[in-house]
Design an enzyme around this catalytic site. Sequence first.
Site, PDB file in Angstrom:
ATOM      1  N   ASN A 318      32.522-103.535 -46.370  1.00  0.00           N
ATOM      2  CA  ASN A 318      32.899-102.679 -45.388  1.00  0.00           C
ATOM      3  C   ASN A 318      32.134-101.190 -45.772  1.00  0.00           C
ATOM      4  O   ASN A 318      33.192-100.280 -46.076  1.00  0.00           O
ATOM      5  CB  ASN A 318      34.580-102.609 -45.214  1.00  0.00           C
ATOM      6  CG  ASN A 318      34.692-101.876 -43.786  1.00  0.00           C
ATOM      7  OD1 ASN A 318      34.054-101.454 -42.996  1.00  0.00           O
ATOM      8  ND2 ASN A 318      35.966-102.266 -43.450  1.00  0.00           N
ATOM      9  N   HIS A 349      44.410 -99.408 -41.793  1.00  0.00           N
ATOM     10  CA  HIS A 349      44.145-100.735 -41.176  1.00  0.00           C
ATOM     11  C   HIS A 349      45.250-101.151 -40.109  1.00  0.00           C
ATOM     12  O   HIS A 349      44.845-102.194 -39.529  1.00  0.00           O
ATOM     13  CB  HIS A 349      44.032-102.038 -42.497  1.00  0.00           C
ATOM     14  CG  HIS A 349      42.788-101.882 -42.958  1.00  0.00           C
ATOM     15  ND1 HIS A 349      42.404-101.026 -43.989  1.00  0.00           N
ATOM     16  CD2 HIS A 349      41.701-102.941 -42.779  1.00  0.00           C
ATOM     17  CE1 HIS A 349      40.999-101.442 -44.243  1.00  0.00           C
ATOM     18  NE2 HIS A 349      40.823-102.354 -43.669  1.00  0.00           N
TER      19      HIS A 349
END
Length: 495
Positions: A318, A349
């Site tokens: 990521n 998140h």
Amino acid sequence: QVNFVVCQLFALLAAVWFRTYLHSSKTSPFIRHVVATFLGLYLALFCFGWYALHFVIQSGISYYIMIIIGVENMHKYCFVFALGYLTVCQITRVYIFDYGQYSADFSGPMMIITQKITSLAFEIHDGMFRKNEDLTPSQRCLAVRRMPSLLEYLSYNCNFMGILAGPLCSYKDYITFIEGRSYQLQQSEANGKEDTKYEQTDPSPNIAVAQKLLICGLSLLFHMTVTKTLPVEYNIDDNFRATASWPVRFFYLYMSLMAARPKYYFAWTLADAINNAAGFGFRGYDKNGVTRWDLISNLRIQQIEFSTSFKMFLDNWNIQTALWLKRVCYERATFSPTIQTFILSAIWHGVYPGYYLTFLTGVLMTLAARAIRNNIRQYFVGSPAVKLCYDIITWMTTQVAISYTVVPFVLLSVKPSFTFYSSCYFCLHIASILVLLVFPLKRTQKGSKKLESIQPVWSKKLEEENLLQKNSYSTTNNSFGQKQEITCRYQALKQ
């Protein structure tokens, strides 16, 4: 999931059409912005229904904040609002409508839009308020010197190439692509000086797109066959925990978490291919004149699967989110930047408790891994044979530690996560704490320069490559800063 794949395949075809018929040489930036924005909103509406209004509301209010607050403080207000709005949406989706499910998960695109809103707010603040000499080389290069129009802002946040799965890109890179200036500018960045050999070329992304689509196909095949046979939940099965030996349990832990990664490989690589198909993502030429289409790539699979340190894994997983965390948090934190960065990552998140358990564990693992590496690595790099043994051991340790850390991220809830950790007697948590007691962080920080001087040549080259791709949680070194300053000066001249 079906909607997502269908929309991304449609976006891939639209990207080819966009590059062919709306190339910057054939139409104006205004038309390219309009088409990219409306296609993006259409895909969002098809995939999420009226939940897509959240994307427009979040972007619109953030733009209004930027206009009325002013460049001095708007980065703070935009950061708080965008992250707060995202969190409220995540809370309502998770705890009111559908706990543990991913249906109508409109918060996924909102996570990318939140990154773009906050990144651009800080870049405008850096470019229009802060003094140039107060900026780091990377901040100076990304600084935005004028307020974007509403169309440019919506196009950046909601374009069809990245609205569903990203990846994050800098505002300057996106505007440069829309206006058709990316190939010349990126040629200078790749070579460090102006070189007219490729000045007028418009490189084709077809080979890069084909390679990435092949990776997507293999990842999807792996996910649909192997992944379902190795469920992560089996790690907390009562019979498995009671009968399996420790080596078997840790081997299955590694295999089950490795099998969970291909769905991310598929989604992120497909998103990268879509951007490349539209002509976005060109990062210059290598020394052999081969095109590089990894400007906004989100992962490097080989480095992930063969990581020999916690940091190496994070640097290649990521990637664009890691850069966002670095730019808006790590580089600007006044104390405990690692801890603050992990906390921000957890909040971004979502609100599942498992996310917070994972990132709190990740803080311990990262600090312990850094302490071990900086204190003992120099004793194992003297000979190739010893170094090979060290790399094998650190690879095994890293893969187990990563798997151990991210189990709660997959299980989501507190009870199954604590069931797993308690069945392992919190062994790696305790080991990390003991490491930090034996190897204080102050000692590792003082020894970092000494360690750098004895690193083998291939390791230095790898770290330099990571720095050139702006892919590290550490602060930017001097050589990278000089290269970025040269690039930025050239870009200013071209503009």
